[in-house]
Design a protein around this motif. Structure first.
Motif, mmCIF file in Angstrom:
data_model
loop_
_atom_site.group_PDB
_atom_site.id
_atom_site.type_symbol
_atom_site.label_atom_id
_atom_site.label_comp_id
_atom_site.label_asym_id
_atom_site.label_seq_id
_atom_site.Cartn_x
_atom_site.Cartn_y
_atom_site.Cartn_z
ATOM 1 N N LEU A 240 47.831 54.046 44.654
ATOM 2 C CA LEU A 240 48.225 52.819 43.954
ATOM 3 C C LEU A 240 47.773 52.878 42.499
ATOM 4 C CD1 LEU A 240 47.233 50.267 46.726
ATOM 5 C CD2 LEU A 240 49.510 51.127 46.194
ATOM 6 N N PRO A 241 48.598 52.369 41.569
ATOM 7 C CA PRO A 241 48.261 52.420 40.133
ATOM 8 C C PRO A 241 47.312 51.306 39.729
ATOM 9 C CG PRO A 241 50.398 51.395 40.407
ATOM 10 C CD PRO A 241 49.939 51.781 41.792
ATOM 11 N N VAL A 242 46.151 51.224 40.374
ATOM 12 C CA VAL A 242 45.214 50.138 40.109
ATOM 13 C C VAL A 242 43.821 50.692 39.845
ATOM 14 C CG1 VAL A 242 46.485 48.445 41.480
ATOM 15 C CG2 VAL A 242 44.727 49.842 42.583
ATOM 16 N N ASN A 243 43.157 50.104 38.877
ATOM 17 C CA ASN A 243 41.732 50.320 38.671
ATOM 18 C C ASN A 243 40.999 49.182 39.362
ATOM 19 O OD1 ASN A 243 39.306 49.257 36.788
ATOM 20 N ND2 ASN A 243 39.316 51.497 36.809
ATOM 21 N N THR A 244 40.053 49.523 40.228
ATOM 22 C CA THR A 244 39.414 48.526 41.088
ATOM 23 C C THR A 244 37.940 48.395 40.740
ATOM 24 O OG1 THR A 244 40.926 49.144 42.873
ATOM 25 C CG2 THR A 244 39.008 47.824 43.455
ATOM 26 N N GLU A 245 37.491 47.142 40.619
ATOM 27 C CA GLU A 245 36.067 46.844 40.464
ATOM 28 C C GLU A 245 35.669 45.836 41.535
ATOM 29 O OE1 GLU A 245 35.363 45.469 36.530
ATOM 30 O OE2 GLU A 245 35.633 47.429 35.595
ATOM 31 N N ILE A 246 34.589 46.136 42.251
ATOM 32 C CA ILE A 246 34.132 45.283 43.347
ATOM 33 C C ILE A 246 32.714 44.812 43.034
ATOM 34 C CG2 ILE A 246 33.684 45.143 45.834
ATOM 35 C CD1 ILE A 246 35.701 47.349 46.245
ATOM 36 N N LYS A 252 29.249 40.335 37.432
ATOM 37 C CA LYS A 252 28.167 40.690 36.521
ATOM 38 C C LYS A 252 27.895 42.182 36.644
ATOM 39 C CE LYS A 252 25.828 36.187 36.885
ATOM 40 N NZ LYS A 252 24.554 35.512 37.255
ATOM 41 N N ALA A 253 27.413 42.768 35.567
ATOM 42 C CA ALA A 253 27.166 44.213 35.574
ATOM 43 C C ALA A 253 26.176 44.600 36.650
ATOM 44 C CB ALA A 253 26.654 44.653 34.191
ATOM 45 N N GLU A 254 25.143 43.771 36.862
ATOM 46 C CA GLU A 254 24.131 44.119 37.864
ATOM 47 C C GLU A 254 24.644 43.949 39.299
ATOM 48 O OE1 GLU A 254 23.230 39.872 36.358
ATOM 49 O OE2 GLU A 254 23.911 41.808 35.572
ATOM 50 N N LEU A 257 29.400 46.890 42.696
ATOM 51 C CA LEU A 257 29.313 47.789 43.845
ATOM 52 C C LEU A 257 30.128 49.056 43.655
ATOM 53 C CD1 LEU A 257 29.541 45.428 46.970
ATOM 54 C CD2 LEU A 257 27.788 47.157 46.586
ATOM 55 N N PHE A 258 31.293 48.927 43.036
ATOM 56 C CA PHE A 258 32.201 50.078 42.938
ATOM 57 C C PHE A 258 33.136 49.891 41.750
ATOM 58 C CE2 PHE A 258 36.452 51.768 43.908
ATOM 59 C CZ PHE A 258 36.144 53.110 44.014
ATOM 60 N N ARG A 259 33.456 51.032 41.095
ATOM 61 C CA ARG A 259 34.463 51.030 40.030
ATOM 62 C C ARG A 259 35.285 52.311 40.172
ATOM 63 N NH1 ARG A 259 31.617 50.438 35.232
ATOM 64 N NH2 ARG A 259 32.164 48.235 35.018
#
Length: 540
Positions: A240-246, A252-254, A257-259
């Motif tokens: 999939l053409p997605v950048n995922t951040e969890i 918040k940066a702290e 869990l995942f990028r």
């Protein structure tokens, strides 16, 4: 007036063309937003499905401990974990362990139990002033890199303690916040991840008392490496053409869990940013999706510019622009309608899939509990449990190939008997007309045939020669009043006698036929073997 007409015409055409160019531009942006939201929802479903699969493993482990009232040795737990083949089936799972819950001051008893199970002394650590302790007493896989984790008191760490205290209050699974796995235990490697805890109760009432009293013996937990877990979930084909951040909780940066490794495209900025909230084992997560360079817009951005230029240069383009407006509007409406319909169909499919997964998990847990309660040891449990899961999987595979429509009775018998007696079945073993079975009948009969074949292999003459077994079937009646009559015959010189005790396999057969399929089953033990007659009404 005439000399001003070209100016008026030019201004009119320019206004119309600029208006149409703006309309086309916004339509393109809306189509891109809808398309990317569909891709983001697909990625979210992959993540949720992968997490549900891993949490079902923790539920299965809890069922094993419940069946043994928490009395599982290190060797038994190791054999059970090895049979799961975690590396191939549950990527991202660092391991499963058990915490013993004791009051501060009772560490010596736990250390004695660890020495008995591990053969090596492990002290409970670190020191604490808290009233409770929750040291690790079992963990798999227990390789040299994490052996020092035995005895580590998770109750001393605030993030883990918060989840443990929630698990103490009910029987639900509770996820921790972001933790560094291996930190504080002396492990060689440290991974970013999270833990999921569930309370384990044991019966404590004396046998002479006719009552059920239980207490919390400790907590089962599963440790997850976030990067491996989500990378596997998102790496399915098609990519999939997605950048995922969890994020665990707020963005918040702290809390990250995942990028994804693939960076987002700066061209879109936050215009196509999609944010979703999910709950994982009672803990809120925030998931953000951004498009990558692989994302393509439904239509070209050059179209609005071309429309504006042609409108300004050509006075006769008024009709063409009007026509394009109509086409563009229809195209956007059709795209929106098609996308909405696709999303509704996908949502319906997902709901149906979740329902089927829930039913399958319920059936697997029931089989796990019954098999574990009757197994002499973990190896016997693993063998029986794996065989029954393979029988269920064979039925599921047939239904999947037919897109969950129908499955042929003859093919189902060949697959289930082939798993028990080998793929080369003799001619004449099966006979009967073509019968198409629905989903419920396929799954129930798949387990039934597996249990009948296993019993024939263990106790009947078919254990010596599969030629001693004959299966035939016929259809009675017409239309919606049809009945499937199936005869299972085991012939030979050995006389079979009716067993004095009904095993789980026999109960499973009877429940599938009588309750699940509303049919009847008769067994006839005679001098030459066994005859089983099964009659099932077919609704279509």
């Amino acid at each position: 007036m005439k000399k001003f007409f070209p100016i008026v015409a030019f201004i009119a055409v320019a206004l119309i063309s600029l208006t149409m160019a703006g309309f086309a531009y916004f339509a393109t942006q809306e189509a891109a937003r809808i398309k990317f939201e569909a891709a983001a929802d697909d990625a979210l479903n992959r993540i949720e499905s992968r997490i549900d699969l891993h949490l079902s493993l923790l539920r299965s482990t809890q069922a094993l401990f419940d069946a043994r009232n928490g009395d599982i040795s290190q060797n038994e737990f190791k054999a059970f974990f090895k049979a799961l083949d975690v590396d191939n089936n549950f990527a991202g799972l660092r391991g499963i362990g058990f915490l013993r819950l004791v009051k501060a001051g009772d560490e010596a008893a736990v250390e004695r139990d660890i020495l008995r199970d591990q053969g090596v002394a492990h002290a409970v650590y670190p020191d604490t002033t808290l009233p409770w302790r929750a040291p690790i007493v079992l963990f798999e896989p227990l390789d040299p890199s994490n052996r020092s984790s035995i005895g580590y008191d998770m109750f001393t760490e605030p993030v883990r303690r918060e989840a443990i205290e929630k698990a103490m209050a009910d029987d639900q699974q509770h996820a921790s916040g972001l933790v560094q796995l291996g930190q504080g235990t002396g492990a060689a490697q440290v991974f970013t991840g999270f833990l999921v805890f569930v309370r384990l109760n044991v019966e404590t009432a004396p046998d002479v008392i006719n009552a059920s009293r239980s207490s919390t013996a400790g907590f089962l937990y599963a440790a997850f490496r976030a990067e491996d877990l989500f990378q596997v979930a998102l790496s399915r084909v098609p990519l999939l053409p997605v950048n995922t951040e969890i994020y665990d909780g707020a963005v918040k940066a702290e809390n990250l869990l995942f990028r994804s490794e693939t960076p987002p495209v700066s061209l879109f900025g936050d215009r196509l940013l999609v944010t979703r909230k999910i709950m994982v084992a009672g803990r809120p997560w925030t998931v953000q999706f951004r498009p990558t360079s692989a994302f393509s817009q439904p239509s070209s951005r050059a179209i609005p510019v071309m429309l504006g230029l042609f409108g300004l240069l050509l006075a006769g383009a008024i009709a063409l622009v009007a026509r394009y407006q109509e086409r563009a509007y229809d195209a956007v409406s059709l795209l929106h309608e098609t996308t909405e319909k696709s999303l509704q169909e996908k949502d319906l499919m997902l709901q149906e899939m979740k329902h089927r997964i829930k039913n399958s998990i319920t059936r697997v847990l029931a089989i796990a509990r019954q098999t574990a309660s009757r197994a002499a040891d973990v190896n016997e449990f693993s063998s029986s449990f794996s065989a029954r899961l393979q029988a269920m999987a064979a039925s599921q595979d047939m239904l999947t190939r037919s897109r969950w429509q129908k499955a042929d009775l003859g093919d189902l018998l060949r697959i289930e008997l082939g798993q028990v007696f080998g793929k080369e079945l003799p001619e004449g073993l099966l006979s009967g007309p073509e019968v198409q079975l629905d989903e419920t009948t396929t799954q129930a009969l798949g387990l039934t045939f597996h249990e009948l074949a296993t019993n024939a292999l263990k106790y009947g003459e078919a254990g010596n020669s599969v030629g001693a077994l004959k299966v035939d079937w016929s259809l009675e009646g017409h239309g919606r009043d049809r009945t499937l009559a199936l005869n299972w015959r085991e012939a030979g010189q050995k006389k079979l006698e009716m067993p004095t005790k009904t095993g789980f396999g026999t109960k499973l057969i009877d429940l599938n036929v009588t309750r699940e399929l509303r049919g009847t089953i008769k067994r006839d033990f005679h001098a030459n073997g066994l005859t089983v007659e099964i009659r099932i009404p077919l609704t279509a």
